[in-house]
Enzyme design. Structure first.
Site, short mmCIF file in Angstrom:
data_model
loop_
_atom_site.label_atom_id
_atom_site.label_comp_id
_atom_site.label_asym_id
_atom_site.label_seq_id
_atom_site.Cartn_x
_atom_site.Cartn_y
_atom_site.Cartn_z
N TYR A 1 40.42 36.33 42.61
CA TYR A 1 41.03 37.62 42.28
C TYR A 1 41.57 38.29 43.53
O TYR A 1 40.87 38.47 44.52
CB TYR A 1 39.95 38.49 41.63
CG TYR A 1 40.44 39.65 40.81
CD1 TYR A 1 41.33 39.47 39.76
CD2 TYR A 1 39.96 40.94 41.04
CE1 TYR A 1 41.73 40.53 38.97
CE2 TYR A 1 40.34 42.01 40.25
CZ TYR A 1 41.24 41.79 39.21
OH TYR A 1 41.64 42.86 38.44
N SER B 1 36.06 31.48 40.62
CA SER B 1 36.14 32.85 40.09
C SER B 1 37.39 33.01 39.22
O SER B 1 37.51 32.35 38.20
CB SER B 1 36.09 33.85 41.25
OG SER B 1 35.82 35.14 40.79
N GLN B 2 38.34 33.90 39.60
CA GLN B 2 39.58 33.96 38.84
C GLN B 2 40.19 32.57 38.74
O GLN B 2 40.67 32.16 37.68
CB GLN B 2 40.58 34.89 39.52
CG GLN B 2 41.96 34.87 38.86
CD GLN B 2 42.99 35.69 39.61
OE1 GLN B 2 43.37 36.76 39.14
NE2 GLN B 2 43.44 35.22 40.77
N ASP C 1 24.52 35.39 39.49
CA ASP C 1 25.88 35.88 39.66
C ASP C 1 26.06 37.19 38.90
O ASP C 1 26.11 37.20 37.67
CB ASP C 1 26.89 34.84 39.17
CG ASP C 1 28.32 35.14 39.57
OD1 ASP C 1 28.64 36.32 39.81
OD2 ASP C 1 29.12 34.19 39.65
N HIS D 1 27.54 35.10 43.27
CA HIS D 1 28.98 34.88 43.43
C HIS D 1 29.27 34.70 44.91
O HIS D 1 29.72 35.63 45.59
CB HIS D 1 29.73 36.07 42.84
CG HIS D 1 31.09 35.76 42.32
ND1 HIS D 1 31.30 35.10 41.13
CD2 HIS D 1 32.33 36.01 42.83
CE1 HIS D 1 32.60 34.97 40.91
NE2 HIS D 1 33.24 35.51 41.94
#
Length: 318
Positions: A91, A182-183, A272, A301
């Site tokens: 992100y 992630s993203q 996370d 994360h």
């Protein structure tokens, strides 16, 4: 397996998600893919300033939905062996340094790393939206028509990149893998869902799944805290709560997950709090393809030891 802050592990591996799936979800994505077909790609490949003796490095540009010019780093070995790897970043990030792609090039793999439009890389974002657009990508377009949700366009950008790479000389379209953190993990699943020819998908703690569950956990962690901020400013009494989450359901990768045909390996940290494990398993549990997961009980994360090596070893088998 120890308890997570989220839910017991035996419940995680059975959890089916909370965020609603719009009734016209399949029609929405059929229309989206048709819109992409109607937009000329206008592909341009320009030699990059960075070069190595064993790879041709180039800036790849194409036109995505809405007319945005989208950028990716493209590295092609001088003697390609057929496989290709697509990388998607986290992100607000970018496609990263050229040198980080070279281990795959050394295997004879073509590599393409996408800059998501409007974020930290070179891609542009030329689609105006009405309503909420305050320092957010996740909810951009939420007050506009569903076709203007930003992530609809980002998912389609991954589709276009995959198709371009599959058509390159030296690439075997049946030997393409996708990966990201992630993203990038969420985009990995979206790309594999919307491009059935993808062979291997390796998402790491994917974002972009089960939005309502992430909001209900009230962790106040970026990026899901953007949902709480939206309600505070635009709908403080939550009169539109069901509408908002149903609209987000169009770009919830758990609803795309049943379309994935690629062999998939998920990596997740059970602590996370940015992308809670339950949201990740909501997508994983809907996969009907060959699949496996790797679990880090004490990690969140963050860097997960050995994960990059595992991804490399897996993508080396393409």
């Amino acid at each position: 397996m120890p308890l997570t802050f989220d839910m017991p592990f035996d419940e995680l591996v059975a959890y089916q998600g909370t965020n609603p799936r719009p009734a016209d979800f399949d029609d929405y994505w059929a229309r989206a893919l048709a819109d992409l077909e109607n937009q000329a790609a206008d592909v341009e490949i320009v030699p990059a300033e960075f070069q190595t003796p064993y790879a041709r490095c180039a800036d790849l540009w194409f036109t995505g939905t809405g007319g945005a010019r989208v950028h990716a780093k493209l590295l092609q070995p001088t003697r390609p062996q057929g496989p290709a790897v697509l990388e998607f970043h986290g992100y607000r990030g970018d496609s990263g340094d050229w040198v980080s792609k070279l281990p795959y090039v050394a295997l004879g793999h073509t590599v393409a790393a996408l800059d998501m439009r409007g974020q930290g890389g070179l891609s542009t974002d030329e689609i105006p939206v009405s309503g909420w657009a305050m320092a957010t990508y996740l909810l951009r377009g939420i007050d506009d028509k569903p076709d203007n949700l930003l992530y609809r366009h980002l998912y389609l950008d991954t589709v276009r990149l995959a198709r371009i790479v599959m058509d390159l000389d030296g690439v075997d379209p049946d030997r393409v893998g996708v990966t990201g953190y992630s993203q990038g993990g969420g985009l990995t699943l979206a790309c594999a869902a919307l491009v059935p020819g993808v062979k291997l998908a390796v998402p790491v703690f994917p974002f972009l799944t089960d939005y309502r569950r992430a909001w209900e956990l009230d962790l106040e962690e970026n990026p899901y805290d953007e949902i709480a901020e939206y309600f505070r400013r635009r709908d403080p009494m939550h009169r539109r709560e069901d509408e908002v989450f149903t609209r987000l359901g169009y770009v919830d990768v758990q609803h795309l997950a049943p379309r994935v045909r690629a062999r998939t390996m998920l990596t997740v940290g059970l602590n996370d709090r940015t992308c809670p494990p339950s949201t990740q398993f909501a997508a994983y549990n809907k996969l009907t393809c060959e699949k496996s997961y790797r679990v880090y009980p004490d990690f969140g994360h963050e860097d997960l030891p050995g994960t990059d090596d595992e991804i490399y070893s897996l993508l080396a088998t393409l």
